[in-house]
Design a protein around this motif. Structure first.
Motif, mmCIF file in Angstrom:
data_model
loop_
_atom_site.group_PDB
_atom_site.id
_atom_site.type_symbol
_atom_site.label_atom_id
_atom_site.label_comp_id
_atom_site.label_asym_id
_atom_site.label_seq_id
_atom_site.Cartn_x
_atom_site.Cartn_y
_atom_site.Cartn_z
ATOM 1 N N GLU A 25 0.813 -1.211 0.000
ATOM 2 C CA GLU A 25 0.000 0.000 0.000
ATOM 3 C C GLU A 25 0.849 1.265 0.000
ATOM 4 O O GLU A 25 0.498 2.262 -0.634
ATOM 5 C CB GLU A 25 -0.912 -0.006 1.225
ATOM 6 C CG GLU A 25 -1.889 1.142 1.282
ATOM 7 C CD GLU A 25 -2.750 1.082 2.518
ATOM 8 O OE1 GLU A 25 -2.668 2.001 3.332
ATOM 9 O OE2 GLU A 25 -3.499 0.104 2.670
ATOM 10 N N SER A 26 1.988 1.255 0.700
ATOM 11 C CA SER A 26 2.806 2.464 0.804
ATOM 12 C C SER A 26 3.331 2.919 -0.555
ATOM 13 O O SER A 26 3.672 4.091 -0.731
ATOM 14 C CB SER A 26 3.982 2.215 1.760
ATOM 15 O OG SER A 26 4.808 1.168 1.263
ATOM 16 N N GLU A 27 3.363 2.006 -1.521
ATOM 17 C CA GLU A 27 3.837 2.346 -2.860
ATOM 18 C C GLU A 27 2.943 3.400 -3.515
ATOM 19 O O GLU A 27 3.386 4.146 -4.384
ATOM 20 C CB GLU A 27 3.865 1.068 -3.715
ATOM 21 C CG GLU A 27 4.397 1.251 -5.121
ATOM 22 C CD GLU A 27 5.895 1.523 -5.158
ATOM 23 O OE1 GLU A 27 6.353 2.166 -6.123
ATOM 24 O OE2 GLU A 27 6.597 1.082 -4.215
ATOM 25 N N PHE A 28 1.694 3.478 -3.087
ATOM 26 C CA PHE A 28 0.729 4.371 -3.734
ATOM 27 C C PHE A 28 0.259 5.494 -2.820
ATOM 28 O O PHE A 28 -0.827 6.034 -2.992
ATOM 29 C CB PHE A 28 -0.472 3.550 -4.218
ATOM 30 C CG PHE A 28 -0.086 2.340 -5.011
ATOM 31 C CD1 PHE A 28 0.471 2.476 -6.272
ATOM 32 C CD2 PHE A 28 -0.238 1.068 -4.485
ATOM 33 C CE1 PHE A 28 0.859 1.365 -7.006
ATOM 34 C CE2 PHE A 28 0.139 -0.050 -5.203
ATOM 35 C CZ PHE A 28 0.697 0.098 -6.475
ATOM 36 N N SER A 29 1.085 5.843 -1.831
ATOM 37 C CA SER A 29 0.682 6.886 -0.885
ATOM 38 C C SER A 29 0.450 8.223 -1.594
ATOM 39 O O SER A 29 -0.448 8.984 -1.222
ATOM 40 C CB SER A 29 1.736 7.042 0.211
ATOM 41 O OG SER A 29 2.992 7.417 -0.352
ATOM 42 N N HIS A 30 1.244 8.527 -2.641
ATOM 43 C CA HIS A 30 1.068 9.799 -3.348
ATOM 44 C C HIS A 30 -0.248 9.816 -4.130
ATOM 45 O O HIS A 30 -0.888 10.859 -4.258
ATOM 46 C CB HIS A 30 2.253 10.063 -4.280
ATOM 47 C CG HIS A 30 2.558 8.954 -5.229
ATOM 48 N ND1 HIS A 30 3.000 7.724 -4.813
ATOM 49 C CD2 HIS A 30 2.456 8.875 -6.585
ATOM 50 C CE1 HIS A 30 3.176 6.944 -5.865
ATOM 51 N NE2 HIS A 30 2.849 7.618 -6.955
ATOM 52 N N ILE A 31 -0.668 8.625 -4.651
ATOM 53 C CA ILE A 31 -1.956 8.544 -5.338
ATOM 54 C C ILE A 31 -3.093 8.736 -4.339
ATOM 55 O O ILE A 31 -4.059 9.465 -4.599
ATOM 56 C CB ILE A 31 -2.094 7.199 -6.072
ATOM 57 C CG1 ILE A 31 -1.065 7.100 -7.206
ATOM 58 C CG2 ILE A 31 -3.513 7.008 -6.608
ATOM 59 C CD1 ILE A 31 -1.110 5.796 -7.969
ATOM 60 N N ASN A 32 -2.980 8.095 -3.175
ATOM 61 C CA ASN A 32 -4.008 8.233 -2.149
ATOM 62 C C ASN A 32 -4.133 9.680 -1.675
ATOM 63 O O ASN A 32 -5.241 10.164 -1.418
ATOM 64 C CB ASN A 32 -3.698 7.321 -0.965
ATOM 65 C CG ASN A 32 -3.769 5.845 -1.330
ATOM 66 O OD1 ASN A 32 -4.497 5.468 -2.236
ATOM 67 N ND2 ASN A 32 -3.007 5.014 -0.638
ATOM 68 N N ARG A 33 -3.006 10.378 -1.574
ATOM 69 C CA ARG A 33 -3.059 11.777 -1.134
ATOM 70 C C ARG A 33 -3.738 12.655 -2.182
ATOM 71 O O ARG A 33 -4.477 13.584 -1.839
ATOM 72 C CB ARG A 33 -1.645 12.299 -0.840
ATOM 73 C CG ARG A 33 -1.063 11.763 0.459
ATOM 74 C CD ARG A 33 0.120 12.598 0.907
ATOM 75 N NE ARG A 33 1.229 12.526 -0.020
ATOM 76 C CZ ARG A 33 2.218 11.637 0.061
ATOM 77 N NH1 ARG A 33 2.211 10.744 1.053
ATOM 78 N NH2 ARG A 33 3.193 11.629 -0.809
ATOM 79 N N LEU A 34 -3.495 12.365 -3.459
ATOM 80 C CA LEU A 34 -4.153 13.132 -4.525
ATOM 81 C C LEU A 34 -5.676 12.967 -4.461
ATOM 82 O O LEU A 34 -6.427 13.942 -4.582
ATOM 83 C CB LEU A 34 -3.653 12.672 -5.899
ATOM 84 C CG LEU A 34 -2.287 13.188 -6.355
ATOM 85 C CD1 LEU A 34 -1.865 12.482 -7.640
ATOM 86 C CD2 LEU A 34 -2.326 14.695 -6.566
ATOM 87 N N ILE A 35 -6.126 11.724 -4.275
ATOM 88 C CA ILE A 35 -7.565 11.473 -4.197
ATOM 89 C C ILE A 35 -8.160 12.153 -2.974
ATOM 90 O O ILE A 35 -9.224 12.775 -3.035
ATOM 91 C CB ILE A 35 -7.838 9.956 -4.155
ATOM 92 C CG1 ILE A 35 -7.324 9.289 -5.434
ATOM 93 C CG2 ILE A 35 -9.322 9.663 -3.970
ATOM 94 C CD1 ILE A 35 -7.293 7.783 -5.360
ATOM 95 N N CYS A 36 -7.449 12.042 -1.851
ATOM 96 C CA CYS A 36 -7.946 12.607 -0.599
ATOM 97 C C CYS A 36 -8.105 14.122 -0.699
ATOM 98 O O CYS A 36 -9.138 14.673 -0.302
ATOM 99 C CB CYS A 36 -7.004 12.235 0.542
ATOM 100 S SG CYS A 36 -7.546 12.825 2.151
ATOM 101 N N ILE A 37 -7.094 14.820 -1.229
ATOM 102 C CA ILE A 37 -7.166 16.280 -1.294
ATOM 103 C C ILE A 37 -8.197 16.722 -2.329
ATOM 104 O O ILE A 37 -8.838 17.771 -2.183
ATOM 105 C CB ILE A 37 -5.777 16.890 -1.612
ATOM 106 C CG1 ILE A 37 -5.812 18.413 -1.484
ATOM 107 C CG2 ILE A 37 -5.303 16.504 -2.985
ATOM 108 C CD1 ILE A 37 -6.118 18.919 -0.134
ATOM 109 N N TYR A 38 -8.413 15.909 -3.361
ATOM 110 C CA TYR A 38 -9.426 16.256 -4.362
ATOM 111 C C TYR A 38 -10.831 16.144 -3.764
ATOM 112 O O TYR A 38 -11.684 17.005 -3.991
ATOM 113 C CB TYR A 38 -9.298 15.337 -5.576
ATOM 114 C CG TYR A 38 -10.372 15.558 -6.629
ATOM 115 C CD1 TYR A 38 -10.306 16.642 -7.498
ATOM 116 C CD2 TYR A 38 -11.451 14.687 -6.731
ATOM 117 C CE1 TYR A 38 -11.296 16.854 -8.460
ATOM 118 C CE2 TYR A 38 -12.444 14.890 -7.693
ATOM 119 C CZ TYR A 38 -12.359 15.975 -8.546
ATOM 120 O OH TYR A 38 -13.343 16.181 -9.479
#
Length: 735
Positions: A25-38
């Motif tokens: 999961e940590s591999e996609f932390s930047h993707i998760n942050r993008l979705i969260c802030i959007y």
């Protein structure tokens, strides 16, 4: 535990062999942050500049960014955002995989790899759920984002399209269709026996019910939510006052609407998620909460706190003041109880505008308020549903429910599920106000419901964590009803003490030998303690949903394990009312049950782990840290004492009618056919029980001469036992 397709399939093999890293999961932390802030609904200080779609927003963000950060900031990747989502997905897959037959499997593993955000986005896309701050997003866009990330990694490794050997294709098929083993069969048999040891106790109890003779109406009648937490308070209230008759129904009381505060543009849905409200109830504060100058001052302070120097100054100034209250809240939590109690929430200090007004909403199908005919329809439907169409009491009280707790990101799971995770007090107030309106009563008479002139409806809210009750519009109670209300209030206070004693058995820090009065004070104190992760155990233990007359369960001790929905088979000869009830009870109660069952069986996979490190993600989900996937399931503290069994629905109706109502809706019947939950009925004519098996309801009798233990009271049934006890028959006067 079966092998996870998300981390042992095709994509995982790609990461191991090409990228030389394990897929996690940590591999996609930047993707998760993008979705969260959007999707953020108000936590972020700086908002993402939202365009028409999520994809166009990301293109604008990366194209104009000064710092071109990998992977999405590189020119070759940024241009993919200019394509349509379908074109982007096909382009990425064509470059990542050589075999087109693997495309579907790869996409499936992306979705399984981020179950939290995938589920939230899918709900937003397919269920027409509107966030307060609208954010258009598609599940395809999430898939495309992950594919762009993987494609960048492949180009970085300068790797040709990924291919797999035939033997791995066979493994993928095995992961898609796992083969049952002998051990699997043994576990299934064991778990079935485990479930039946509970179900059969309930069936024995309801099969001993005899149809009561006609009796005079109770002068006080109380409507509660079907919530299993209300199972015990109903029992205690009836034992404290024989003049009280209780009913169970969905906690929104048939009133489907959006709640809107006068100074807010946000519409809060106060009814089940499957409904699409067409009405807005406006709530106006009865007291001026703050002046315009105060609001301007607070807004100015909020803006100043975002800068470097003034932010430091504000935190120092306010922090020194706040630390005093923080210390008090740790060592003396009781001093803030009155401020944090559910009974003191601002939304209940309001005037509700329930009748149709000439105000216009920008959505033409949504109206402000109800017409008299619409209110009469909803009240008639609700009373028909629970079988209360005659023999009305002098005082009828509707108890919505909610919960008080602090430092808990899962607080919505503690309130009323039928009200979209909010307290049910507004719904109770709307119902009571409408039912007390003379013009609505005239319309009800045309629908076959003749409410006596001296019948008065009163709204209330039950705080299930603190075991407190608040009543609304007390100033409007007729003088002729004050004596009945005083009697009810006194009985309810005693019932709340007994209820807190019964449910606190599972709280380790509450002494088992404490009196009901002492226990009530202790549970109220723990509800506002910031270091208490278990203010309430919510639906823990749920295993039954009983749809029928109260006499079926009135003298049964079910240990707070049953959803109780009132229903009278004598007023429903064709089963149409039952069909409507099942359409709500099966997905709602069944969904609750499966969430608890799966979260308890494997909390690491299907649950949310311990709630202590959980953070709120953009006000739309819960995660660990700032870059995690949104968590699914329930935290450990809500299920650690739960017995993982599937729900058994027991219906008070003849087998032929019950089966017809069950099969009338294919989406509801699917739950039973697939054995996600179980189904049974008790025939009103002879009290025989029938259990659903292989497409039909088959007669059931106990395997041996089994009977329930008889006890003199609820307290005698559990006798200070902390864990679940067998069901019992309560026989008052037994020695």
């Amino acid at each position: 535990r079966p092998s996870s397709r998300a981390f042992s399939g095709l994509r995982s093999k790609l990461y191991r062999e090409v990228f030389q890293k394990n897929l996690n999961e940590s591999e996609f932390s930047h993707i998760n942050r993008l979705i969260c802030i959007y999707l953020d609904q108000g936590i972020a200080t700086w908002r993402m500049p939202v365009k028409e779609t999520f994809f166009s927003t990301l293109y604008d963000l990366f194209h104009h960014s000064i710092l071109k950060q990998d992977p999405f900031g590189s020119p070759s990747m940024t241009k993919l955002f200019k394509l349509s989502v379908d074109e982007c997905i096909h382009e990425c897959l064509s470059q990542i995989l050589k075999d087109q037959n693997l495309f579907e499997s790869y996409i499936f593993e992306i979705i399984l790899g981020t179950p939290g955000w995938s589920a939230i986005i899918n709900q937003l896309e397919t269920k027409s759920i509107q966030l307060p701050t609208k954010r258009p997003i598609l599940l395809k866009e999430l898939i495309a984002l992950h594919l762009i990330h993987d494609l960048f990694q492949m180009k970085k490794k300068n790797h040709i399209p990924f291919t797999i050997e035939p033997s791995f294709s066979t493994l993928l098929e095995t992961l898609e269709k796992p083969q049952p083993t002998k051990l699997h069969d043994i576990k299934m048999i064991w778990h079935t026996a485990y479930e039946r040891s509970i179900y059969y106790q309930a069936l024995v109890g309801v099969s001993q019910f005899c149809s009561p003779s006609e009796k005079p109406p109770s002068k006080i009648q109380a409507l509660f939510c079907i919530d299993d937490r209300e199972c015990s308070i109903r029992r205690h209230l009836e034992s404290c006052n024989a003049n009280v008759e209780t009913f169970g129904t969905a906690g929104f009381f048939g009133m489907d609407f959006f709640l809107k505060f006068t100074e807010s543009s946000v519409l809060d849905q106060n009814c089940p998620i499957v409904l699409k409200p067409k009405h807005i109830i406006t709530a106006t504060p009865t007291e001026k909460l703050s002046s315009s100058d105060e609001r301007i001052s607070k807004a100015k302070m909020d803006r100043q706190s975002h800068s470097l120097f003034s932010g430091w100054y504000q935190s120092q100034k306010l922090g020194l003041i706040a630390i005093v209250d923080l210390v008090k809240s740790v060592f003396r939590p009781g001093h803030i109880a009155s401020k944090l109690s559910l009974l003191n929430r601002p939304e209940d200090s309001t005037t509700l505008e329930i009748f149709r007004s000439d105000k216009i909403h920008n959505d033409s199908i949504i109206n402000f308020g109800y017409t008299l005919e619409e209110l009469a329809d909803r009240i008639a439907g609700q009373l028909h549903s629970i079988g209360l169409t005659k023999s009305f009491g002098k005082l009828i009280v509707l108890y919505g429910h909610g919960s008080t707790n602090v430092n808990n990101p899962h607080f919505a799971a503690y309130d009323c599920g039928a009200c979209m995770g909010k307290p049910g007090s507004p719904n109770a107030r709307v119902f009571a106000a409408a039912a007390n309106t003379p013009s609505v009563r005239q319309l009800l008479r045309l629908k076959g419901i003749d409410l006596p002139d001296d019948t008065y409806f009163l709204a209330a809210i039950h705080d299930t964590t603190r075991d407190e009750v608040k009543y609304f519009e007390l100033e409007s109670i007729p003088r002729t009803h004050l004596g009945d209300f005083a009697e009810l209030k006194m009985s309810m206070e005693k019932a709340l003490e007994l209820n807190s004693k019964e449910r606190s058995r599972r709280f380790e820090l509450v002494p088992k030998k404490a009196s009901p009065v002492e226990t009530l004070a202790l549970v109220q104190s723990r509800s506002v303690t910031i270091f208490e992760p278990r203010p309430e155990l919510t639906h823990t233990g749920n295993c039954l949903a009983i749809i029928g007359r109260r006499d079926l369960t009135k003298n049964l001790f079910l240990d707070r394990r049953a959803f109780l929905n009132s229903y009278n088979p004598n007023t429903d000869p064709e089963g149409t009312i039952l069909e409507s009830i099942l359409s709500a009870v099966v997905p709602v109660c069944g969904g609750i049950n499966l969430t608890y069952l799966l979260s308890r069986l494997d909390n690491d996979v299907y649950g949310a782990g311990t709630k202590l490190p959980h953070n709120v993600l953009g006000l739309v989900g819960v995660g660990i840290g700032v870059g995690s996937d949104a968590l699914t399931g329930l935290p450990l503290q809500m299920v650690e004492v739960h017995e993982p069994v599937r729900l058994m629905i027991v219906v008070d109706q003849a087998p032929k009618i019950a089966l017809k109502a069950l099969k009338a809706n294919p989406r509801i019947y699917e739950w039973i056919r697939n054995e996600w939950i179980h189904f049974a009925c008790v025939d009103p004519l002879n009290s025989k029980c029938y259990i659903y098996q292989k497409g039909n309801l088959q007669n059931w009798t106990p395997d041996h001469n089994f009977d329930l233990k008889s006890v003199v009271s609820s307290e005698a049934a559990y006798a200070e036992e902390a864990f679940y006890v067998p069901f019992s028959k309560i026989i008052h006067g037994l020695t």
